[in-house]
Every structure is written in C-alpha cells, then in structure tokens.
Write a protein that holds these residues in place. Structure first.
Motif, mmCIF file in Angstrom:
data_model
loop_
_atom_site.group_PDB
_atom_site.id
_atom_site.type_symbol
_atom_site.label_atom_id
_atom_site.label_comp_id
_atom_site.label_asym_id
_atom_site.label_seq_id
_atom_site.Cartn_x
_atom_site.Cartn_y
_atom_site.Cartn_z
ATOM 1 N N ASN A 1 -0.897 34.691 -19.767
ATOM 2 C CA ASN A 1 -0.539 33.650 -20.732
ATOM 3 C C ASN A 1 -1.442 33.751 -21.962
ATOM 4 O O ASN A 1 -2.674 33.812 -21.827
ATOM 5 N N VAL A 2 -0.858 33.761 -23.147
ATOM 6 C CA VAL A 2 -1.644 33.815 -24.384
ATOM 7 C C VAL A 2 -2.320 32.460 -24.597
ATOM 8 O O VAL A 2 -1.661 31.428 -24.662
ATOM 9 N N LEU A 3 -3.661 32.485 -24.725
ATOM 10 C CA LEU A 3 -4.425 31.255 -24.942
ATOM 11 C C LEU A 3 -4.952 31.154 -26.364
ATOM 12 O O LEU A 3 -5.269 30.062 -26.839
ATOM 13 N N GLY A 4 -5.076 32.294 -27.040
ATOM 14 C CA GLY A 4 -5.609 32.308 -28.398
ATOM 15 C C GLY A 4 -5.559 33.722 -28.948
ATOM 16 O O GLY A 4 -4.928 34.609 -28.361
ATOM 17 N N PHE A 5 -6.244 33.936 -30.057
ATOM 18 C CA PHE A 5 -6.215 35.243 -30.716
ATOM 19 C C PHE A 5 -7.597 35.617 -31.231
ATOM 20 O O PHE A 5 -8.378 34.758 -31.661
ATOM 21 N N GLY A 6 -7.876 36.924 -31.190
ATOM 22 C CA GLY A 6 -8.944 37.499 -31.981
ATOM 23 C C GLY A 6 -8.268 38.179 -33.160
ATOM 24 O O GLY A 6 -7.169 38.711 -33.024
ATOM 25 N N ALA A 7 -8.881 38.162 -34.332
ATOM 26 C CA ALA A 7 -8.209 38.702 -35.517
ATOM 27 C C ALA A 7 -9.200 39.470 -36.380
ATOM 28 O O ALA A 7 -10.290 38.971 -36.699
ATOM 29 N N ARG A 8 -8.800 40.690 -36.773
ATOM 30 C CA ARG A 8 -9.655 41.570 -37.572
ATOM 31 C C ARG A 8 -9.204 41.586 -39.023
ATOM 32 O O ARG A 8 -8.019 41.777 -39.323
ATOM 33 N N ALA A 9 -10.156 41.411 -39.924
ATOM 34 C CA ALA A 9 -9.852 41.442 -41.362
ATOM 35 C C ALA A 9 -9.468 42.847 -41.795
ATOM 36 O O ALA A 9 -9.943 43.836 -41.244
ATOM 37 N N MET A 10 -8.615 42.936 -42.807
ATOM 38 C CA MET A 10 -8.197 44.224 -43.357
ATOM 39 C C MET A 10 -8.706 44.433 -44.780
ATOM 40 O O MET A 10 -8.506 45.490 -45.362
ATOM 41 N N ARG A 11 -9.379 43.416 -45.347
ATOM 42 C CA ARG A 11 -9.917 43.544 -46.704
ATOM 43 C C ARG A 11 -11.368 43.077 -46.722
ATOM 44 O O ARG A 11 -11.790 42.283 -45.874
ATOM 45 N N ASP A 12 -12.122 43.536 -47.693
ATOM 46 C CA ASP A 12 -13.543 43.202 -47.771
ATOM 47 C C ASP A 12 -13.793 41.749 -48.118
ATOM 48 O O ASP A 12 -14.827 41.200 -47.772
ATOM 49 N N ASN A 13 -12.845 41.106 -48.797
ATOM 50 C CA ASN A 13 -13.075 39.741 -49.268
ATOM 51 C C ASN A 13 -12.479 38.683 -48.354
ATOM 52 O O ASN A 13 -12.213 37.555 -48.782
ATOM 53 N N GLN A 14 -12.271 39.017 -47.091
ATOM 54 C CA GLN A 14 -11.628 38.070 -46.174
ATOM 55 C C GLN A 14 -12.611 37.272 -45.336
ATOM 56 O O GLN A 14 -12.213 36.591 -44.392
ATOM 57 N N GLY A 15 -13.887 37.366 -45.622
ATOM 58 C CA GLY A 15 -14.865 36.640 -44.814
ATOM 59 C C GLY A 15 -15.295 37.481 -43.622
ATOM 60 O O GLY A 15 -15.390 38.711 -43.718
ATOM 61 N N PRO A 16 -15.567 36.852 -42.476
ATOM 62 C CA PRO A 16 -16.037 37.597 -41.304
ATOM 63 C C PRO A 16 -15.050 38.696 -40.902
ATOM 64 O O PRO A 16 -13.837 38.526 -41.022
ATOM 65 N N LYS A 17 -15.594 39.820 -40.424
ATOM 66 C CA LYS A 17 -14.740 40.922 -40.008
ATOM 67 C C LYS A 17 -13.815 40.497 -38.884
ATOM 68 O O LYS A 17 -12.633 40.852 -38.855
ATOM 69 N N TYR A 18 -14.362 39.735 -37.922
ATOM 70 C CA TYR A 18 -13.567 39.232 -36.807
ATOM 71 C C TYR A 18 -13.672 37.716 -36.736
ATOM 72 O O TYR A 18 -14.755 37.149 -36.910
ATOM 73 N N VAL A 19 -12.556 37.064 -36.502
ATOM 74 C CA VAL A 19 -12.537 35.627 -36.227
ATOM 75 C C VAL A 19 -11.709 35.407 -34.967
ATOM 76 O O VAL A 19 -10.900 36.248 -34.577
ATOM 77 N N ASN A 20 -11.934 34.262 -34.330
ATOM 78 C CA ASN A 20 -11.215 33.932 -33.110
ATOM 79 C C ASN A 20 -10.591 32.556 -33.215
ATOM 80 O O ASN A 20 -10.990 31.741 -34.058
ATOM 81 N N SER A 21 -9.650 32.288 -32.352
ATOM 82 C CA SER A 21 -9.115 30.929 -32.251
ATOM 83 C C SER A 21 -10.273 29.972 -32.001
ATOM 84 O O SER A 21 -11.221 30.300 -31.281
ATOM 85 N N ARG A 22 -10.193 28.801 -32.593
ATOM 86 C CA ARG A 22 -11.247 27.810 -32.350
ATOM 87 C C ARG A 22 -11.100 27.255 -30.936
ATOM 88 O O ARG A 22 -10.041 27.342 -30.314
ATOM 89 N N GLU A 23 -12.178 26.661 -30.443
ATOM 90 C CA GLU A 23 -12.159 26.052 -29.108
ATOM 91 C C GLU A 23 -11.110 24.939 -29.086
ATOM 92 O O GLU A 23 -11.001 24.151 -30.024
#
Length: 421
Positions: free
Chosen positions: A215-237
């Motif tokens: 079951n999908v509970l959330g996502f990890g997400a990788r930035a594709m551009r330099d100006n997108q903030g953190p390289k990786y972000v995750n679903s919040r708690e």
C-alpha cells in the motif's frame, strides 16, 4: 484494528499450506508420517532441532524453545501483531475477512484510512503515467535510464514524475471526489501563506513508499533542477505515513529475504532498484537518513542477517557505525559489503561488469567487526608509537567483544601485522 468474524481464524488455518509457509524460511525434510524438520529460523544452529506438524500446523524448536501455531509463526517471523498476521494469511490464502460489528468510530477510522490509501494509490499511478508519457518528463526519463535503470525495473517500483504545474494533483483529485482536507491528510498538497493550496511535489521524480503489503503511504521525491530546494524531499508525517518506520521496498524484498535468510540494506532509492535489477531481490533502502529503532525492527522482520551495502564514502561509513548498534540490538547478525572507494551500488551495476560484479561484492560481505578493524587500520598512523597506540585503543574493544573464534584470532593477527607488534 478491525475485529473479524469468529470463524475467520479456523477458515484461514484450514486454507494455509503450512509446509509452504515455513519452507520459505528454512529448508524442510520429512522425518516421519506427521513431522518435517529443518534448521531453526529463530536462532543460529548447525543441526536441525526445529520441526513442524503439517497437519495440526504447529511448530517447535527444541534448541531455543520457540513454538506455536501458524499465526504465531507469522507474528514472530514478520514482527506483527495477531490481527495483522490474520490479514497477511488471509491475503495469502485468498480469503475475504468478514468484519464484526464494531464501534462506529472504529468503522469510520478504518473507512477513512482506506480512502486515503486509495487516493495515494491513484496518485502513484498518475505519476507513473506522467513519467512515461509527458514531454515535460523527458529529462527525468533520460536521467533514470542514463543511470542504467531499465524501464521494466522502474515500472516494478512504480517510479513516476510529478508535473511542475501547481495544481495538477489537486484539481484531478477534486474531480475524482476527494476533498482538500483528504489531500492534505495524505500529504499530497500544502497550504500557502495566503491560504490557497498547491501540489506538494512538483517537477520531481517520485518514489512510492509502501507498507509491507504494497500500500502506498507516501512519496520520496528527487529534484531535477538546481533551484528546487533540497535534492530529496519526503511526504510529511501524517496519519498514514511515518518516515522513521519505513523501509523502502520492504514489500518487494520480503519473499526473497525470507528465502535467502538475509536482507541487503542500501542507502538510496536508485541503489535498491539497481540491486534488484542485478538479481539482488532481497534489497531494501534506508532512504538516505539515519536508521531508527523502528526501521531496525522492520529489518528483523525480513531476515536475521542484515548486509549493509552503503556508499563507501565517509558519510556512508559513518552511517554503518551508527546503524550497527541498532541492528545488533534487535538481535540481527550484521555484515558489510566492501564497496570500492567513492562508489555506490547503482554505479557498480551500471559499470562494465555490472550485475555480476555487484553480486560478487555481496557474496564477499564481511562481519561488521572485521570492517571496523580494517577501517581503523586503513586510517592508522603507523609511523609513530603514539599513532599505533591510538589505533590499538580503537580496535582492541572490537576484538575483545568477540567470543573465542577463528575470526577473533584472524583480527588479532591482522592488527599485529599492520601495527608491527
């Protein structure tokens, strides 16, 4: 937790092939009309003291005392409570559990959770379609395929791409009947300072984070551009997602880890996908953060032996040291894959020797104590007596903690030789 009809337990017990269930954890051999034996999956042994009754569906180990029925076996090997073992076995047997009358609030909570999971599943499918069909995602496709990942592997892990528009998921989910409150609860949208809502993930490669049942509970997400903030972000708690309890690809690795008796722990999402693509199907991911006690318990539910396959840089080695205490603390054996300096698993799989090279490194995984000693010796300043003393102070407690064994004697000899003692 839902309460199920009284006859659920017996229906499931009758439907489960106990030999097949236990046989996934240890090789069984017939030892009588109504008994099969094998090495105990709950403790280390060289001659079998573990046996099952395939008719009554009971197990017992004369070595460590473990024993119980089919439900206790799943509870102990998967690290779950009784209701969850019931659900896992029902799913395995293809039996639909009938829920008893329950408190209306419990029914409401269960229905809400199912609705949020359906929303997350729907969004994961949308991200996958965007990755493979949208012109905007061409850069993401090029990046992933350029790392040596195959489309089939990426689809198996349901890797996707969140479009850069501010409200694609928001508007599409509204049209499907979901409210903004549900989207916030699922971690799919955020509220701006002005009070409006926008998609939480935009212009990023998405990696679904699933529970042990997929079951999908959330996502990890990788930035594709330099100006997108953190390289990786995750679903919040949220009420459905807690990063500190997640192990990436648990659902995909579970069967293979059970068969192998070990689980390979890598650092990032693409490392895990690369390992599975290379035939290492018992690989899971740490998601780039420090291991938690809850995650260590999840690893124990997969297998008794944990093989660390973290990046060979300083950060990766430090992560190994921090993880070691938690992993051994829950009763798992710990081994370390000797990766080349500066390399990660994805790099090796994409290299000249590819999958074969990666599998060879995993086969040569060393006990954690050897890794600690060799790491200290590699840093040793052997030119001075003070440097040799500092190194000896570092490795002595590691060696001293080992029981009398060939490994201990080898480490003593290696240390003496390298320090000229």
């Amino acid at each position: 937790m839902a309460r199920y009809a009284e006859d659920s337990k017996e229906r499931i017990r009758a439907a489960i092939d106990f030999v097949e269930l236990v046989g996934a954890r240890t090789e069984l051999k017939r030892a009588g009309v109504q008994r099969l034996t094998g090495l105990c999956p709950f403790h280390e042994e060289r001659s079998p003291s573990f046996g099952i009754d395939p008719v009554e569906k009971l197990y017992h180990c004369f070595g460590c005392g473990a024993g119980g029925d089919v439900f206790k076996f799943v509870m102990e090997t998967e690290g779950v409570d009784f209701p969850t073992s019931l659900e896992l076995l029902a799913e395995r047997a293809g039996i639909e559990l009938v829920v008893q009358e329950e408190d209306p609030r419990a029914t409401e909570r269960r229905a809400r959770r199912q609705r949020l999971l359906a929303l997350l599943e729907r969004t994961a499918g949308y991200y996958v379609r965007v990755l493979w069909e949208a012109p905007e995602a061409a850069g993401a496709r090029e990046y992933l395929l350029g790392r040596g990942l195959l489309e089939a592997s990426l689809r198996e892990f349901r890797v996707g791409y969140a479009p850069s528009g501010w409200d694609k998921v928001l508007l599409g989910s509204r049209r499907a009947g979901y409210s903004e409150e549900e989207l916030r609860a699922a971690g799919l949208i955020q509220r701006s300072e002005k009070g409006s809502h926008y998609d939480a993930f935009r212009g990023r490669i998405t990696f679904p984070l699933c529970d042990r049942r997929g079951n999908v509970l959330g996502f990890g997400a990788r930035a594709m551009r330099d100006n997108q903030g953190p390289k990786y972000v995750n679903s919040r708690e949220s009420e459905v997602f807690s990063k500190g309890k997640q192990v990436y690809a648990y659902d995909l690795a579970r069967a293979a880890a059970s068969r192998a008796g070990s689980v390979v722990l890598a650092e990032g999402y693409t490392d895990v996908i690369s390992l599975r693509q290379a035939g290492v199907e018992n690989a899971v991911g740490l998601m780039g953060t420090a291991l938690t006690e809850a995650q260590a318990q999840e690893l124990k539910g997969l297998a008794r032996t944990v093989v660390l396959c973290l990046d060979a840089d300083a950060a990766g080695q430090q992560a190994m040291v921090k993880a070691a205490g938690l992993i051994t603390g829950v009763g798992c054996e710990l081994r370390v894959v000797p990766l080349p300096a500066g390399a990660d698993p994805a790099d090796i799989v994409a290299g000249e020797d590819g999958a074969e090279a990666m599998r060879g490194l995993i086969d040569r995984a060393m006990p954690f104590a050897r890794f600690q000693v060799e790491r200290a010796l590699d840093r040793a300043q052997v030119a001075t007596a003070e440097g040799r003393d500092r190194t000896l102070d570092e490795v002595a407690p590691v060696i001293e903690a080992l029981p009398p064994s060939v490994l201990r004697e080898e480490l003593v000899q290696i240390t003496a030789g390298r320090l000229g003692l």
